[in-house]
Scaffold this motif. Structure first.
Motif: not given
Length: 316
Positions: A5, A9, A62, A210
């Motif tokens: 994750l 980002w 998220s 992801c």
């Protein structure tokens, strides 16, 4: 979950910085997708604090969404594709391929080439042993032709189904009704090991999600060639993540099969049933236990006695 994750980002942040060129004055050029963030960051002195809080909230939400979607994503990987015409046609095609592969694995026999002898023959047997082991492991991840379980359109789905098929074939136990009592009957350390194995599989599924979602950042990357390169890298990551999931599911299935081989007697004792006395009678005992748990014993069948453990007996 945290690693994939955060990389997701971070990839998005790098894509935005790349779009802005050198990165100097990121908020000087007005763009719709960064206006809100730049406006928040400009509100001194609380702006940076609010921006950090907003970023933290986005990551937490998220993470929650990723965790909630992992189970559904695993079902998709196992072959839950719906009943539309396209889904049924592709499912039929994939099942036919797996049926042919299962038949090939079941009938595979290989003899050494003519003319090999001595050390060359020993070397051939040594190298062919790796192939034979790999094929036996692949065949174990399929339900047998005589099992009541149907083939699924994916390798992940067939590996998961093979555990249920093996438990019914070997022990007579129906995992649909016996799994929860079996897990509760396990000792705490063994149950923790099972939880860790399952968590590892879900973590790999989240990594795949992801990796697939990272392809969306191509929308903020300038240039056609960089976008294509980015998507190609994401495709390679998805391919590697899928292979990792297959390996994780195989390891999990072997772990479950080992647990049943060692601890299944705890299921009988916890439910008050007499464990099977012989290996030949085990399938019938397991089928009876499954029928009792599913409340599907035939009307008029012989009574099934309980043998509850005494309060001081900790062996159950």
């Amino acid at each position: 979950m945290g690693g994939p994750l955060l990389l997701f980002w971070l990839a998005g942040a790098l894509a935005v910085v790349w779009r802005r060129g050198s990165g100097k004055g990121l908020c000087r050029l007005p763009e719709r997708h960064t206006d809100v963030l730049c406006t928040i960051a400009a509100q001194r002195p609380l702006g940076p604090i609010l921006w950090a809080a907003a970023a933290t909230a986005v990551i937490v939400m998220s993470a929650w969404a990723l965790s909630a979607s992992a189970g559904f994503a695993l079902e998709i990987l196992a072959g839950r594709w719906g009943t539309s015409k396209i889904a049924l046609a592709y499912t039929r095609h994939r099942i036919a391929r797996h049926r042919a592969r299962r038949s090939d694995l079941a009938t595979w026999r290989q003899t050494p080439p003519a003319g090999l002898n001595g050390e060359n023959l020993d070397a051939w047997h040594s190298q062919n042993g790796w192939r034979a082991t790999r094929r036996r492991a692949a065949y174990a991840r399929y339900p047998r032709m005589t099992d009541s379980h149907h083939l699924l359109p994916t390798s992940v789905g067939n590996a998961l189904v093979s555990v249920s098929a093996e438990a019914r074939r070997t022990y007579g136990l129906d995992l649909a009704v016996c799994w929860d009592p079996f897990v509760k009957a396990l000792e705490a350390p063994v149950r923790s090991e099972l939880t860790v194995a399952a968590t590892r599989v879900f973590a790999r599924v989240q990594g795949l999600v992801c990796a697939a979602g990272a392809a969306l950042w191509a929308a903020v990357i300038p240039g056609v060639l960089p976008r294509l390169l980015w998507v190609a890298v994401c495709v390679l990551l998805v391919w590697g993540a899928h292979r990792s999931i297959r390996a994780g599911v195989d390891a999990y299935c072997r772990h479950v099969a080992s647990l049943f081989a060692i601890h299944r007697v705890r299921l009988y004792r916890a439910l008050g049933f007499t464990p099977p006395a012989t290996a030949q009678a085990e399938a019938d005992c397991g089928a009876t236990l499954s029928a009792v748990l599913s409340r599907s014993l035939p009307t008029g069948s012989d009574p099934v006695p309980y043998e509850w453990a005494s309060p001081g007996d900790s062996s159950a």
